[in-house]
Write a protein that holds these residues in place. Sequence first.
Motif, PDB file in Angstrom:
ATOM      1  N   SER A 104       0.817  -1.213   0.000  1.00 44.67           N
ATOM      2  CA  SER A 104       0.000   0.000   0.000  1.00 44.67           C
ATOM      3  C   SER A 104       0.853   1.266   0.000  1.00 44.67           C
ATOM      4  CB  SER A 104      -0.959  -0.005   1.195  1.00 44.67           C
ATOM      5  OG  SER A 104      -0.226  -0.042   2.389  1.00 44.67           O
ATOM      6  N   SER A 105       2.167   1.114   0.174  1.00 41.79           N
ATOM      7  CA  SER A 105       3.023   2.298   0.170  1.00 41.79           C
ATOM      8  C   SER A 105       3.382   2.753  -1.236  1.00 41.79           C
ATOM      9  CB  SER A 105       4.314   2.028   0.941  1.00 41.79           C
ATOM     10  OG  SER A 105       4.026   1.899   2.310  1.00 41.79           O
ATOM     11  N   LEU A 106       3.126   1.892  -2.217  1.00 38.59           N
ATOM     12  CA  LEU A 106       3.366   2.304  -3.606  1.00 38.59           C
ATOM     13  C   LEU A 106       2.029   2.651  -4.233  1.00 38.59           C
ATOM     14  CD1 LEU A 106       5.992  -0.378  -4.617  1.00 38.59           C
ATOM     15  CD2 LEU A 106       6.386   2.076  -4.540  1.00 38.59           C
ATOM     16  N   ASN A 107       2.042   3.658  -5.093  1.00 35.50           N
ATOM     17  CA  ASN A 107       0.792   4.114  -5.700  1.00 35.50           C
ATOM     18  C   ASN A 107       0.291   3.094  -6.727  1.00 35.50           C
ATOM     19  OD1 ASN A 107      -1.249   5.535  -7.082  1.00 35.50           O
ATOM     20  ND2 ASN A 107      -0.317   7.464  -6.468  1.00 35.50           N
ATOM     21  N   PRO A 108      -0.936   2.559  -6.529  1.00 32.83           N
ATOM     22  CA  PRO A 108      -1.431   1.504  -7.415  1.00 32.83           C
ATOM     23  C   PRO A 108      -1.671   1.963  -8.849  1.00 32.83           C
ATOM     24  CG  PRO A 108      -3.163   2.226  -5.928  1.00 32.83           C
ATOM     25  CD  PRO A 108      -1.897   2.872  -5.454  1.00 32.83           C
ATOM     26  N   CYS A 109      -1.758   3.259  -9.070  1.00 34.34           N
ATOM     27  CA  CYS A 109      -2.090   3.762 -10.407  1.00 34.34           C
ATOM     28  C   CYS A 109      -0.875   4.068 -11.274  1.00 34.34           C
ATOM     29  CB  CYS A 109      -2.954   5.015 -10.308  1.00 34.34           C
ATOM     30  SG  CYS A 109      -4.639   4.653  -9.857  1.00 34.34           S
ATOM     31  N   PHE A 110       0.319   3.946 -10.721  1.00 31.39           N
ATOM     32  CA  PHE A 110       1.489   4.302 -11.517  1.00 31.39           C
ATOM     33  C   PHE A 110       2.485   3.145 -11.559  1.00 31.39           C
ATOM     34  CE2 PHE A 110      -0.193   8.331  -9.952  1.00 31.39           C
ATOM     35  CZ  PHE A 110      -0.330   9.026 -11.146  1.00 31.39           C
TER      36      PHE A 110
ATOM     37  N   GLN B  83       7.296   5.772 -10.688  1.00 29.13           N
ATOM     38  CA  GLN B  83       7.498   6.169  -9.293  1.00 29.13           C
ATOM     39  C   GLN B  83       8.976   6.303  -8.947  1.00 29.13           C
ATOM     40  OE1 GLN B  83       4.576   4.576  -6.416  1.00 29.13           O
ATOM     41  NE2 GLN B  83       3.662   3.486  -8.112  1.00 29.13           N
TER      42      GLN B  83
ATOM     43  N   GLU C 112      10.326   9.524 -10.784  1.00 30.07           N
ATOM     44  CA  GLU C 112       9.857  10.780 -10.205  1.00 30.07           C
ATOM     45  C   GLU C 112      10.892  11.376  -9.232  1.00 30.07           C
ATOM     46  OE1 GLU C 112       6.279  10.334  -7.948  1.00 30.07           O
ATOM     47  OE2 GLU C 112       5.400  12.092  -8.900  1.00 30.07           O
TER      48      GLU C 112
ATOM     49  N   TYR D  87       0.396   5.410   0.215  1.00 32.88           N
ATOM     50  CA  TYR D  87       1.182   5.870  -0.934  1.00 32.88           C
ATOM     51  C   TYR D  87       1.237   7.383  -1.023  1.00 32.88           C
ATOM     52  CZ  TYR D  87      -3.489   5.571  -3.014  1.00 32.88           C
ATOM     53  OH  TYR D  87      -4.826   5.682  -3.253  1.00 32.88           O
TER      54      TYR D  87
ATOM     55  N   ARG E 149       1.849  18.492  -6.323  1.00 38.38           N
ATOM     56  CA  ARG E 149       2.023  17.276  -7.107  1.00 38.38           C
ATOM     57  C   ARG E 149       1.472  16.049  -6.363  1.00 38.38           C
ATOM     58  NH1 ARG E 149       4.537  15.401 -11.708  1.00 38.38           N
ATOM     59  NH2 ARG E 149       5.156  13.226 -11.537  1.00 38.38           N
TER      60      ARG E 149
ATOM     61  N   VAL F  97      -1.456  14.716  -8.553  1.00 40.08           N
ATOM     62  CA  VAL F  97      -1.078  13.554  -9.356  1.00 40.08           C
ATOM     63  C   VAL F  97      -1.323  12.260  -8.582  1.00 40.08           C
ATOM     64  CG1 VAL F  97       0.802  12.374 -10.543  1.00 40.08           C
ATOM     65  CG2 VAL F  97       0.607  14.864 -10.688  1.00 40.08           C
ATOM     66  N   HIS F  98      -0.647  12.123  -7.433  1.00 35.40           N
ATOM     67  CA  HIS F  98      -0.709  10.836  -6.725  1.00 35.40           C
ATOM     68  C   HIS F  98      -2.080  10.570  -6.118  1.00 35.40           C
ATOM     69  CE1 HIS F  98       3.500   9.395  -6.846  1.00 35.40           C
ATOM     70  NE2 HIS F  98       3.708  10.656  -7.166  1.00 35.40           N
ATOM     71  N   ALA F  99      -2.665  11.581  -5.502  1.00 32.85           N
ATOM     72  CA  ALA F  99      -3.964  11.359  -4.859  1.00 32.85           C
ATOM     73  C   ALA F  99      -5.085  11.421  -5.898  1.00 32.85           C
ATOM     74  CB  ALA F  99      -4.189  12.392  -3.765  1.00 32.85           C
TER      75      ALA F  99
ATOM     76  N   ARG G  91      -5.369  10.864  -9.128  1.00 35.43           N
ATOM     77  CA  ARG G  91      -5.549   9.743 -10.050  1.00 35.43           C
ATOM     78  C   ARG G  91      -6.360   8.630  -9.384  1.00 35.43           C
ATOM     79  NH1 ARG G  91      -2.123   8.118 -14.483  1.00 35.43           N
ATOM     80  NH2 ARG G  91      -3.006   6.232 -15.336  1.00 35.43           N
ATOM     81  N   ASN G  92      -6.075   8.360  -8.112  1.00 34.74           N
ATOM     82  CA  ASN G  92      -6.810   7.317  -7.402  1.00 34.74           C
ATOM     83  C   ASN G  92      -8.221   7.771  -7.043  1.00 34.74           C
ATOM     84  OD1 ASN G  92      -4.910   4.926  -6.678  1.00 34.74           O
ATOM     85  ND2 ASN G  92      -3.667   6.753  -6.445  1.00 34.74           N
TER      86      ASN G  92
END
Lengths: 322, 335
Positions: free
Chosen positions: A100-106, A111, A114, B233, B246, B250-252, B254-255
């Motif tokens: 869960s610490s890595l973004n599931p959408c990227f 990552q 970045e 994340y 950002r 971007v990170h938040a 998108r989800n």
Amino acid sequence: MGLLDIQNLSVDFQTAGGLFRAVDGVDIQCERGEILSIVGESGSGKSVSMLAMMGLLPWTAKINADKMVFDGKDLTKISKRERRKIIGKDMAMIFQEPISSLNPCFTVGFQLGESLKLHLGMNRAERKKRSIELLELVGIPAPETRLSAFPHQLSGGMNQRVMIAMALSGDPKLLIADEPTTALDVTIQAQILDLLVSLQKEKEMALILITHDMGVVAETAERVQVQYAGQRVEEQHVTGLFTDPHHPYTSALLNALPERAVGRKLPSIPGVVPGQYDRPTGCLFAPRCAHVQDDCHGNVTRQSAELGNALCNHPLNAKVTA
Amino acid sequence: MIGFLLKRILLLIPTFIGITIVSFGFVRVLPGDPVLLMAGERGISEERYAALLSEFGYDRPIWQQYLEYLNNLVHGDFGNSLVTKQPVLSEFFTLFPATVELAFCAIILAIFIGIPAGIIAATKRGTFIDQSIMGTALVGYSMPIFWWGLLLIIVFSGTLGWTPVSGRISLLYFFEQKTGFMLIDSLLSGQKGAFGSAVQHLILPTIVLATIPLAVIARQTRSAMLEVLGEDYVRTARAKGLASRRVVGVHALRNAMIPVITVIGLSVGTLLAGAILTETIFSWPGIGKWMIDSISRRDYPVVQSGLLLIAAIIMIVNLLVDITYGLINPRIRHQ
């Protein structure tokens, strides 16, 4: 001069029931290239003190410290923007739940890239090359193909390796590992710990390992700091800590290790860590302590370095009792 | 992905058959019939009534009528309106661009204001800003649309005289409608001021139609963002040293977009089905108004085929939404 010098750090959370003190006057020092382990039960404020230093706590947290110096920079005085240049580069952190610490959408590549773009200003080709190197460094097979993978396509151990690769992208001087193996299988735990220690040696970076697992401490740490209810109760070199603990809490923790159990029943520490409403006066461990005496409910004295800086009026001492 | 698409398209077939049954049955369940309504107040002799019924074929058993309807549909014949004698399909395509134009403008407005408003409310959670945005959204969501539309007309068209009251373009302009979209046609016509007039006519209906979707999108974005901002994340992204902009953008985001897209998709579907109240208030010649008029005339062919066409559009929009999910959320794409 040490790499990290924190003195008298306190963190309070604004809650519906008033202020809750999660970290209570903790000192943390860490030298360059050293492995420091911070141990304690859940709720002992180990993670919170590190998150406070990284600036990752929510705004409800009130952070106070006499001194919070990292690599010559006073973290209490610099702006948020200045701090963002340090965290993720010179000071990096990995967490407990790799998936869960890595973004599931990227993708993994996005990552990783970045951080490289942000702190090192690399272009696309450089980022790809460096990302592959980093994944190789943390022992991920076929790194080129992994760049386009999403976190859900990798196992927990692989995700934690990706997290480590991400943390290493800025060649940090300090890596904070917050219970990095808790969520992983036992066999994978050992691999990740070995990886962290070997990388620490190779890169000559300092490693702060937060854990509640004494086994992990014994295998990896050089110096150990024991925290209880937001306070630093003892600090020793790892061998001294295991052979001659000075604070009754440390002793009780060690006795609770299955490897050390002598009787049929595994010893445990009665009670739980005090919370917001049942905080005792005097020594916070007194209600659960086997060696408690009357003066423990009054002022508590900090012992000398020889007695592990134990925060205890009646420290244990194997040399004297022996 | 292609397999997924094929499966979804095949699933549309039974859905379509179900809709034909419902739309065919629905108008026949209503009391009264088209012949009686055509006859009007004066009444009609029984012989003439029977003759007209058999002329339209409404005297035959209902299952025969249904099978014939299906057979015609398969051959691309959607029937002719009993009132105008025009083919339903051509009427639909004459009116549909007006609905699409209005729905498109409304949804764009709702997205471009609703999503940023939701993000701001979430990042400023619990503050005065958050409460103002969410309070306004609640008011927008609860407002009766006809009242809101009339209020805007009174203020902006009546008192201030800034916008026209109704219609799609001023009567001063007349040109051939090549696409059916007034914004495009007015530009193509080359007449000076035509485009401006078309825009002016669109402003109020767009605001009225966008109000509810905007409020829903803002509230949904806020709650999705709040949930996502607490995720591990997001902390990781902050720990990298990324700027807040950002991390959130971007990170938040998108989800957080996954549930918001569902809401947008549902809104687009209902908007394309015709905004009955808005189209009626502003005399907007779209399919919502067309359906309402046809139902009151018991124009069987128009109602049954019109409903079918509207349902088809909603299904296509849903399919597009599902495809968009896959693009945004890799976990769905790889299943």
